[in-house]
Design a protein around this motif. Structure first.
Motif, PDB file in Angstrom:
ATOM      1  N   GLY A  58       0.810  -1.212   0.000  1.00  0.00           N
ATOM      2  CA  GLY A  58       0.000   0.000   0.000  1.00  0.00           C
ATOM      3  C   GLY A  58       0.842   1.259   0.000  1.00  0.00           C
ATOM      4  N   THR A  59       2.020   1.181  -0.588  1.00  0.00           N
ATOM      5  CA  THR A  59       2.929   2.322  -0.557  1.00  0.00           C
ATOM      6  C   THR A  59       2.625   3.320  -1.679  1.00  0.00           C
ATOM      7  N   ARG A  60       3.145   4.508  -1.501  1.00  0.00           N
ATOM      8  CA  ARG A  60       3.016   5.526  -2.557  1.00  0.00           C
ATOM      9  C   ARG A  60       3.707   5.039  -3.824  1.00  0.00           C
ATOM     10  N   ARG A  61       4.833   4.358  -3.630  1.00  0.00           N
ATOM     11  CA  ARG A  61       5.601   3.911  -4.797  1.00  0.00           C
ATOM     12  C   ARG A  61       4.847   2.827  -5.576  1.00  0.00           C
ATOM     13  N   GLN A  62       4.181   1.942  -4.858  1.00  0.00           N
ATOM     14  CA  GLN A  62       3.353   0.955  -5.564  1.00  0.00           C
ATOM     15  C   GLN A  62       2.256   1.665  -6.347  1.00  0.00           C
ATOM     16  N   GLN A  98       4.337  -1.677   7.599  1.00  0.00           N
ATOM     17  CA  GLN A  98       5.575  -1.678   6.802  1.00  0.00           C
ATOM     18  C   GLN A  98       5.473  -0.771   5.574  1.00  0.00           C
ATOM     19  N   GLY A  99       4.263  -0.671   5.000  1.00  0.00           N
ATOM     20  CA  GLY A  99       4.108   0.240   3.869  1.00  0.00           C
ATOM     21  C   GLY A  99       4.431   1.666   4.296  1.00  0.00           C
ATOM     22  N   GLU A 100       4.011   2.003   5.494  1.00  0.00           N
ATOM     23  CA  GLU A 100       4.275   3.354   6.018  1.00  0.00           C
ATOM     24  C   GLU A 100       5.787   3.542   6.230  1.00  0.00           C
ATOM     25  N   THR A 101       6.475   2.472   6.635  1.00  0.00           N
ATOM     26  CA  THR A 101       7.935   2.572   6.790  1.00  0.00           C
ATOM     27  C   THR A 101       8.603   2.862   5.437  1.00  0.00           C
ATOM     28  N   MET A 471      12.924  -2.162  11.564  1.00  0.00           N
ATOM     29  CA  MET A 471      12.694  -0.717  11.458  1.00  0.00           C
ATOM     30  C   MET A 471      11.285  -0.326  11.914  1.00  0.00           C
ATOM     31  N   THR A 472      10.309  -1.104  11.473  1.00  0.00           N
ATOM     32  CA  THR A 472       8.913  -0.733  11.727  1.00  0.00           C
ATOM     33  C   THR A 472       8.579  -0.841  13.209  1.00  0.00           C
ATOM     34  N   LEU A 473       8.928  -1.991  13.808  1.00  0.00           N
ATOM     35  CA  LEU A 473       8.645  -2.139  15.241  1.00  0.00           C
ATOM     36  C   LEU A 473       9.591  -1.265  16.052  1.00  0.00           C
ATOM     37  N   GLY A 474      10.799  -1.035  15.532  1.00  0.00           N
ATOM     38  CA  GLY A 474      11.717  -0.112  16.194  1.00  0.00           C
ATOM     39  C   GLY A 474      11.128   1.284  16.261  1.00  0.00           C
ATOM     40  N   ARG A 475      10.533   1.722  15.182  1.00  0.00           N
ATOM     41  CA  ARG A 475       9.916   3.059  15.179  1.00  0.00           C
ATOM     42  C   ARG A 475       8.752   3.107  16.166  1.00  0.00           C
ATOM     43  N   GLU A 476       7.927   2.043  16.172  1.00  0.00           N
ATOM     44  CA  GLU A 476       6.792   2.024  17.109  1.00  0.00           C
ATOM     45  C   GLU A 476       7.280   2.051  18.544  1.00  0.00           C
ATOM     46  N   LEU A 477       8.333   1.267  18.818  1.00  0.00           N
ATOM     47  CA  LEU A 477       8.856   1.234  20.188  1.00  0.00           C
ATOM     48  C   LEU A 477       9.405   2.603  20.573  1.00  0.00           C
ATOM     49  N   GLY A 478      10.101   3.235  19.662  1.00  0.00           N
ATOM     50  CA  GLY A 478      10.655   4.563  19.946  1.00  0.00           C
ATOM     51  C   GLY A 478       9.553   5.553  20.298  1.00  0.00           C
ATOM     52  N   ARG A 479       8.465   5.527  19.523  1.00  0.00           N
ATOM     53  CA  ARG A 479       7.345   6.458  19.793  1.00  0.00           C
ATOM     54  C   ARG A 479       6.720   6.152  21.152  1.00  0.00           C
TER      55      ARG A 479
END
Ligand SMILES: Cc1cc2nc3c(=O)[nH]c(=O)nc-3n(C[C@H](O)[C@H](O)[C@H](O)COP(=O)(O)OP(=O)(O)OC[C@H]3O[C@@H](n4cnc5c(N)ncnc54)[C@H](O)[C@@H]3O)c2cc1C
Length: 503
Positions: A58-62, A98-101, A471-479
């Motif tokens: 669901g990415t912008r690039r797709q 992950q699409g958001e990542t 990366m994705t769960l890392g970002r969530e954990l950071g937030r």
């Protein structure tokens, strides 16, 4: 010697790979004071060597490429490719974001390879193009993370201490309240944090630890990752009572070449590997085991099928066999990430004796490869008959371009390799590390390969499902850490104890 106190932080992050960097970036962007420690002299961890293929739906690039895709479809593929063995809860949590990542990487200026999103044939293939990589592979991911991290360092939100090996945990009562570490010069450090995040990667470069998790008979697998992956975070957490999975899954990476200069390690695949995927190169050679017998159709389009067949061969070894006419006609057998293996370079490699052995007869070649001579001679004879008949009754290979008929004959040994850890720390939905009774260890979190890839890929490889969850769960954990910060890291009550890693 008294320890050098690095300070008091909301989050102390052990490891500056894809996972740790993303925790740090989001935590700091959310207002937390963050310390990142890494034992290496530079940030990036495995991104320095990884292909850095990330996946997301669901990415912008797709959308820009006219590809319709959803996280639900991505998740269905993950469960299909992992044979239903991925951890549904954590895998879905990652996949849905992950699409958001991927969009986030784009917003940071990620240098996408123009061929992306694409289908990748090195592992079992997704049903939809949802894999992306940068023009400099893993280092393209690192480039954008580094840029964002540097901004936060300049703003005073993140402190980075490199060349510090975390070797212990500071405990305040039952809570993890910081870490101890050692600098390369032997100096000791201590840092306090409201949360300690283990983002220290896998254990594949630690043979003792790796072989504890691999199924029996897989001990000969080559190491195909960087040597920082010694499982320190896993061992430290175990010392604190953490629960560790032990699923016994292993699927190797094929095509890696034993490094004559580093026993147990593979030649860096950025320098050379054997291309085994027929989608990328038409196979002209045969692959045999130590008995000189073929064990799979060399043109099988299923990576998993050939990988599982290789796992059954003695020493996990396969020997690729061909002759001069094939070397002159075929695309280069050896490849690397930069595409500089030309046919001319391949022909000269055949003569150099670095990894390839040459011989005047099949029997002599077998002797030099450590393969049964009679077995190999009989196999080559039957293979040549199959080429003449246009039909391979033994393995059903359909691509039969040329016999292996005239000297000089060539052979190259490749051994199944492990490049990421399959088992790891068990965590709850907040990525808090769980103890053996299933309760969170207060103050201790984990993200990235230290969780083990089984969580996201079951007993298989699934495209992008190591870097992207890190990366994705890392970002969530950071937030989440930024939102939950309490200031405890800055206000310890005292009564501290230290639990060290065993030597
Ligand atoms: C050749 C290769 C190709 C790959 N290709 C892909 C791919 O295309 N897609 C994909 O999804 N995955 C791929 N992977 C796997 C993926 O790269 C890793 O799983 C992922 O990058 C791990 O990220 P991480 O942050 O968890 O750990 P790492 O990147 O390993 O970072 C961990 C960091 O922790 C540090 N550290 C460890 N112990 C300590 C300690 N005691 N004290 C301080 N610091 C410590 C290390 O120095 C390191 O910098 C590949 C792996 C390899 C080897």
């Amino acid at each position: 010697m008294t320890a050098d106190e690095l300070g008091r932080f909301d989050a102390v992050i052990v490891g500056a790979g894809a996972g740790g960097l993303c925790v740090a970036i989001e935590a700091a962007a959310g207002g937390a004071r963050v310390l990142v420690l890494d034992k290496r002299p530079e940030i990036g961890g495995m991104l320095h060597v990884a292909n850095g293929e990330v996946s997301g739906a669901g990415t912008r690039r797709q959308a820009a490429h006219g590809i319709a895709d959803t996280p639900e479809e991505h998740f269905a593929d993950v469960m299909r490719l992992s044979h239903g063995k991925a951890d549904e809860r954590l895998a879905w949590r990652s996949v849905r974001a992950q699409g958001e990542t991927v969009d986030w990487l784009e917003s940071l200026g990620f240098d996408f390879d123009p061929a992306t999103p694409g289908l990748v044939h090195g592992h079992e293939v997704y049903s939809t193009p949802r894999t992306y990589w940068g023009v400099e592979l893993g280092r393209s991911v690192l480039a954008v993370l580094r840029r964002r991290l540097d901004e936060l360092v300049r703003a005073g939100a993140v402190t980075v201490a490199l060349g510090v090996r975390v070797d212990g945990a500071v405990l305040e009562g039952g809570r993890v309240a910081g870490v101890t570490g050692a600098r390369a010069d032997g100096g000791e450090v201590v840092a306090y944090g409201d949360a300690v995040v283990l983002a220290s990667g896998g254990y594949d470069a630690n043979l003792h630890l790796r072989n504890r998790f691999l199924p029996p008979g897989c001990e000969d697998a080559l190491i195909a990752c960087l040597d920082h992956a010694t499982g320190d975070g896993l061992t430290l957490a175990e010392e604190l009572g953490a629960d560790v999975s032990g699923d016994g899954h292993f699927i190797p990476v094929m095509g890696l070449i034993p490094d004559p200069g580093r026993p147990g390690f593979a030649v860096d695949y950025r320098e050379a590997f054997v291309e085994v995927a027929p989608a990328y190169r038409t196979p002209h050679e045969i692959w045999v085991n130590r008995d000189g017998e073929r064990f799979v159709a060399e043109d099988t389009t299923s990576p998993e099928h050939r990988e599982r067949r290789l796992l059954r061969q003695p020493g996990l070894a396969m020997h690729v066999v061909w002759d001069r006419a094939i070397a002159e006609a075929a695309e280069p057998l050896i490849r690397n990430g930069t595409g500089d293996w030309t046919r001319e370079r391949m022909l000269s490699e055949c003569e150099s004796g670095r990894w390839i052995v040459a011989a005047g007869s099949i029997e002599e070649l077998a002797g030099r490869l450590g393969v049964d001579p009679g077995g190999l001679a009989a196999t080559v004879r039957r293979y040549n008959e199959a080429v003449a008949a246009g039909h391979d009754p033994e393995h059903g290979r359909t691509v039969l371009p040329a016999p292996i008929a005239a000297p000089p004959f060539y052979g190259l040994t490749s051994v199944a390799a492990s490049l990421l850890s399959r088992d790891g720390l068990r965590v709850d939905g907040d990525l808090a590390v769980l103890d053996r009774a299933g309760a969170p260890i207060p103050g201790l979190y984990a993200v990235g390969e230290v969780l083990g890839n089984n969580v996201f890929a079951g007993d298989n490889y699934v495209g992008g499902m190591s870097v992207t969850p890190a990366m994705t769960l890392g970002r969530e954990l950071g937030r989440a850490l930024a939102a939950r910060r309490t200031g405890r890291g800055a206000a310890l009550a005292g009564g501290l104890t230290v639990r060290r890693l065993p030597e």
